[in-house]
Design a protein around this motif. Structure first.
Motif, PDB file in Angstrom:
ATOM      1  N   SER A  74       0.821  -1.214   0.000  1.00  0.00           N
ATOM      2  CA  SER A  74       0.000   0.000   0.000  1.00  0.00           C
ATOM      3  C   SER A  74       0.854   1.262   0.000  1.00  0.00           C
ATOM      4  O   SER A  74       0.423   2.297  -0.515  1.00  0.00           O
ATOM      5  N   ASP A  75       2.052   1.208   0.562  1.00  0.00           N
ATOM      6  CA  ASP A  75       2.923   2.392   0.580  1.00  0.00           C
ATOM      7  C   ASP A  75       3.320   2.814  -0.829  1.00  0.00           C
ATOM      8  O   ASP A  75       3.293   3.995  -1.165  1.00  0.00           O
ATOM      9  N   SER A  76       3.693   1.851  -1.664  1.00  0.00           N
ATOM     10  CA  SER A  76       4.092   2.207  -3.027  1.00  0.00           C
ATOM     11  C   SER A  76       2.877   2.663  -3.841  1.00  0.00           C
ATOM     12  O   SER A  76       2.972   3.593  -4.641  1.00  0.00           O
ATOM     13  N   LEU A  77       1.738   2.056  -3.612  1.00  0.00           N
ATOM     14  CA  LEU A  77       0.525   2.467  -4.299  1.00  0.00           C
ATOM     15  C   LEU A  77       0.149   3.901  -3.914  1.00  0.00           C
ATOM     16  O   LEU A  77      -0.119   4.746  -4.776  1.00  0.00           O
ATOM     17  N   ARG A  78       0.175   4.198  -2.614  1.00  0.00           N
ATOM     18  CA  ARG A  78      -0.164   5.549  -2.168  1.00  0.00           C
ATOM     19  C   ARG A  78       0.849   6.576  -2.663  1.00  0.00           C
ATOM     20  O   ARG A  78       0.483   7.695  -3.042  1.00  0.00           O
ATOM     21  N   ALA A  79       2.129   6.215  -2.707  1.00  0.00           N
ATOM     22  CA  ALA A  79       3.150   7.143  -3.224  1.00  0.00           C
ATOM     23  C   ALA A  79       2.881   7.478  -4.683  1.00  0.00           C
ATOM     24  O   ALA A  79       2.993   8.637  -5.096  1.00  0.00           O
ATOM     25  N   GLY A  80       2.510   6.488  -5.462  1.00  0.00           N
ATOM     26  CA  GLY A  80       2.171   6.730  -6.863  1.00  0.00           C
ATOM     27  C   GLY A  80       0.910   7.557  -7.020  1.00  0.00           C
ATOM     28  O   GLY A  80       0.833   8.444  -7.878  1.00  0.00           O
ATOM     29  N   LEU A  81      -0.082   7.308  -6.174  1.00  0.00           N
ATOM     30  CA  LEU A  81      -1.328   8.072  -6.224  1.00  0.00           C
ATOM     31  C   LEU A  81      -1.087   9.555  -5.933  1.00  0.00           C
ATOM     32  O   LEU A  81      -1.699  10.424  -6.547  1.00  0.00           O
ATOM     33  N   GLN A  82      -0.197   9.834  -4.988  1.00  0.00           N
ATOM     34  CA  GLN A  82       0.091  11.234  -4.652  1.00  0.00           C
ATOM     35  C   GLN A  82       0.651  11.982  -5.852  1.00  0.00           C
ATOM     36  O   GLN A  82       0.287  13.122  -6.112  1.00  0.00           O
ATOM     37  N   VAL A  83       1.518  11.338  -6.610  1.00  0.00           N
ATOM     38  CA  VAL A  83       2.102  11.981  -7.786  1.00  0.00           C
ATOM     39  C   VAL A  83       1.073  12.058  -8.919  1.00  0.00           C
ATOM     40  O   VAL A  83       1.022  13.045  -9.646  1.00  0.00           O
TER      41      VAL A  83
END
Length: 185
Positions: A74-83
């Motif tokens: 979920s951390d990598s998914l959320r990081a991508g969503l922020q960008v």
């Protein structure tokens, strides 16, 4: 319509061994190259890659890069969503699935609707690549821990699934890579 591709490549590769599996060679190229090339050739407006290993940058031209520490899915998914910010469609692909094609990515993106995601299957349960419409992005952002988008795509109806025979194998271990090399011959 803004169509954003999100390539998730920040896993720790624990089951593969000490080396970064995304740099392991398949067909003479690192695994990351195959997934990135498919996304580069898909009909997308933007491309984002979330990585943990800076050595992967060399294979990600044309991508906005988000570098994080190896962490939960979920951390990598959320990081991508922020960008990604505001986007009409978010296509999520995994960097350890080297047989996924740009044609498959385009089919998944066009199968998603304004209110329903789309995903793939071969012939088992639904899995990535998956595409989510804007209205679903907050649900993705709310995921925590080692929870990816899988729980959402497992509940999709048959009309939201794209058949992808032979394209959804992923590489988790060195024996997985060896098997894929044998079947490619």
């Amino acid at each position: 319509m803004i169509r954003t591709g999100l390539l998730l490549a920040a896993g720790a590769s624990r089951r593969f061994g000490a080396a970064d599996k995304l740099l392991a060679l398949l067909d003479g190229r690192p695994l990351i190259f195959h997934a990135a090339d498919a996304m580069r050739n898909a009909a997308l407006t933007r491309r984002i890659a979330v990585i943990a290993n800076p050595a992967l940058r060399a294979y990600l031209h044309g991508f906005e890069i988000v570098e994080i520490r190896p962490a939960a899915q979920s951390d990598s998914l959320r990081a991508g969503l922020q960008v990604a910010g505001e986007t009409d469609r978010l296509l999520i692909a995994l960097a350890d699935m080297p047989r996924v094609t740009s044609e498959l990515l385009d089919m998944v993106t066009s199968t998603a609707t304004e209110d329903r995601p789309a995903a793939c299957h071969d012939p088992g349960p639904p899995m990535p690549p998956a595409c989510f419409p804007r209205g679903w992005l907050t649900r993705l952002a709310d995921l925590t821990g080692d929870q990816g988008a899988g729980r959402f795509i497992r509940a999709l109806p048959a009309g939201a699934l794209v058949k992808a025979p032979g394209l959804l194998d992923d590489i988790d271990t060195a024996p997985d890579l060896a098997r894929m090399k044998k079947t490619a011959r």
